[in-house]
Design a protein around this motif. Structure first.
Motif, short mmCIF file in Angstrom:
data_model
loop_
_atom_site.label_atom_id
_atom_site.label_comp_id
_atom_site.label_asym_id
_atom_site.label_seq_id
_atom_site.Cartn_x
_atom_site.Cartn_y
_atom_site.Cartn_z
N ALA A 410 0.83 -1.21 0.00
CA ALA A 410 0.00 0.00 0.00
C ALA A 410 0.86 1.26 0.00
CB ALA A 410 -0.92 0.00 1.21
N LEU A 411 2.00 1.18 0.68
CA LEU A 411 2.84 2.37 0.83
C LEU A 411 3.81 2.59 -0.34
CD1 LEU A 411 3.53 2.04 4.65
CD2 LEU A 411 2.38 3.98 3.55
N THR A 412 4.18 1.48 -1.03
CA THR A 412 5.17 1.63 -2.10
C THR A 412 4.72 1.08 -3.45
OG1 THR A 412 6.28 -0.50 -1.77
CG2 THR A 412 7.02 1.33 -0.39
N GLY A 413 3.64 0.29 -3.43
CA GLY A 413 3.18 -0.31 -4.70
C GLY A 413 4.03 -1.50 -5.10
N MET A 414 4.95 -1.91 -4.23
CA MET A 414 5.83 -3.02 -4.58
C MET A 414 5.92 -4.01 -3.43
SD MET A 414 8.84 -1.36 -6.81
CE MET A 414 9.53 -2.98 -6.98
N ASN A 415 6.22 -5.29 -3.77
CA ASN A 415 6.27 -6.29 -2.71
C ASN A 415 7.67 -6.47 -2.13
OD1 ASN A 415 7.60 -7.63 -4.68
ND2 ASN A 415 6.03 -9.21 -5.00
N HIS A 416 8.59 -5.68 -2.61
CA HIS A 416 9.95 -5.72 -2.04
C HIS A 416 10.57 -4.34 -2.23
CE1 HIS A 416 10.69 -6.11 -6.32
NE2 HIS A 416 11.93 -5.74 -6.08
N GLY A 417 11.67 -4.11 -1.56
CA GLY A 417 12.33 -2.82 -1.70
C GLY A 417 13.08 -2.44 -0.45
#
Ligand code: GLU
Length: 442
Positions: A410-417
């Motif tokens: 929700a916060l980054t649009g990505m599942n890793h990072g």
């Protein structure tokens, strides 16, 4: 004072092998104190191009291997002429009239008899009359340097140790073409003398040139510099590779390879010292020593370069990269993304997670409710991520992936990072809450 020179011919771009020679010459002078000369070997007017001269300078500057002075062979032709006349006067240069085909035939005959293809000095046998006849036919001579067969050629090579050549087993080299143009051998020696070069470090493909040039130094009453020949650079499979011949600064730059990674790898490749991610040139200089250079070919492996590059990128301080980071990315931003990148260029990709817009993600109804709860639970403490996740853990009973992943998505649009603890403060309270609410509403 140690004076070295890097002497590329501007007939192409520098490749990784040339860069290594340039680096080692630079290191020799930076360590001992003295001048590192860039000598442009541009006597071949047809093949030399100004654009390559420019590219050589640009590449050396990018690598941080600037020369203390620059010299150009094309501006020194008069010097070669003078040396030529003096050596000719002294009987060390003679005219020869054989055609390319005749020389080729002589070679074949010798090889056919199992003999080394050494020039037979046929031109020295010519009588005055025979020579005059050639000239009358309009055949212009090319010129050879006459080796002294009685003088043993020996030197203590900085890498190879004691080297010995029997002059009789070396052909008198052609030093000047029939059209008056120069081959490499004599101009290089004249320059090394004039420019006070004390140490010649180059590839082992030049070993037999050194044998000839040592006699030239002596013939011109000059001190012979120290010579060292480094083993060739080969691909990781152990062979001279075509790819290495075209691998240069442009392709390194495009791939996000830092100059310091190239320097760290090439400084020690082929030596007994370990190749390590050392970003500090002074530290590399401290251990630089020709006695650590091996005689086996140095194997260049791209994977090593990438590994060293990533390690250096992970250790780079903000001030060293800040000019290359996206607008607005501050020191905290750099620290947040640094462990996740392989190259400095990739920092911009992760920075988009902070500045937005981010990828829209579809959540299950259950997760949407959870994210709605997160939006209200968000508190802007010193460590908002820790505060948020521990309060949600308590209130929802979620843990592990089910606790963290919907939040990250929700916060980054990505599942890793990058680490969310570092990222969330950068996203900011208002934007973070808005992202959570948007995800909850979708
Ligand atoms: N121009 C020569 C080359 O590129 C220079 C060799 C030398 O260092 O003397 O091979």
């Amino acid at each position: 004072m140690t004076t070295t020179r890097f002497a590329p011919s501007p007939t192409g771009r520098l490749h990784v092998g040339n860069i290594r020679t340039a680096l080692h010459n630079w290191m020799l002078t930076r360590k001992a104190g003295g001048d590192f000369i860039l000598r442009i070997d541009d006597t071949d007017a047809a093949r030399s191009k100004e654009e390559y001269v420019e590219a050589i300078r640009t590449d050396l500057a990018w690598l941080g291997l600037e020369a203390d002075r620059e010299e150009r062979q094309s501006e020194r032709l008069g010097k070669y002429e003078t040396a030529f006349e003096a050596l000719r006067e002294a009987g060390r240069i003679y005219p020869a009239y054989e055609t390319q085909q005749e020389l080729e035939l002589k070679r074949k005959v010798l090889l056919g008899r199992g003999l080394p293809p050494i020039y037979d000095r046929g031109a020295l046998e010519l009588t005055e009359a025979a020579r005059a006849a050639k000239e009358a036919e309009g055949i212009a001579p090319h010129w050879r340097f006459k080796l002294d067969h009685d003088e043993p050629i020996v030197w203590e090579d900085g890498v190879r140790g004691a080297v010995k050549f029997d002059a009789k087993l070396v052909s008198d080299p052609v030093i000047r073409r029939a059209d008056g143009s120069w081959l490499y051998m004599l101009p290089s020696t004249v320059d090394d003398i004039d420019m006070g070069v004390t140490q010649v470090l180059r590839g082992e493909d030049h070993v037999s040139n050194t044998a000839v040039q040592i006699q030239m130094f002596t013939a011109m009453d000059a001190a012979v510099p120290a010579f060292a020949h480094e083993a060739l650079l080969v691909g990781k499979e152990g062979k001279l590779s075509k790819r290495l011949g075209s691998l240069g600064c442009d392709s390194f730059r495009e791939r996000g390879i830092e100059p310091e990674a190239i320097i760290a790898v090439l400084a020690r490749l082929g030596t007994s010292l370990p190749v390590e991610p050392i970003g500090d040139r002074a530290a590399l200089l401290e251990t630089f020593d020709l006695s650590t250079f091996g005689r086996a070919p140095a194997k260049f492996d791209d994977a090593d370069l990438e590994r060293i590059n990533t390690a250096l990128v992970h250790a780079m301080p903000y001030h060293a990269v800040k000019e290359r980071l996206p607008d607005g990315m501050d020191e905290a931003g750099w620290h947040a993304v640094q462990p996740n990148i392989l190259t400095v260029g990739e920092a911009a990709e992760w920075w988009r997670l902070v500045t937005g817009p981010i990828e829209k993600v579809q959540f299950s109804e259950e997760d949407r409710a959870y994210l709605g709860e997160a939006a209200s639970a968000l508190q802007w403490t010193d460590d908002p991520w820790a505060t948020l996740t521990s309060s949600l853990k308590e209130s929802t009973g979620r843990k592990g992936k089910t606790l963290f992943l919907p939040l990250r998505l929700a916060l980054t649009g990505m599942n890793h990072g990058p680490d969310m603890g570092e990222l969330l403060p950068l996203i900011g309270e208002g934007e973070a809450r808005a992202r959570l609410e948007r995800a909850a509403a979708a």
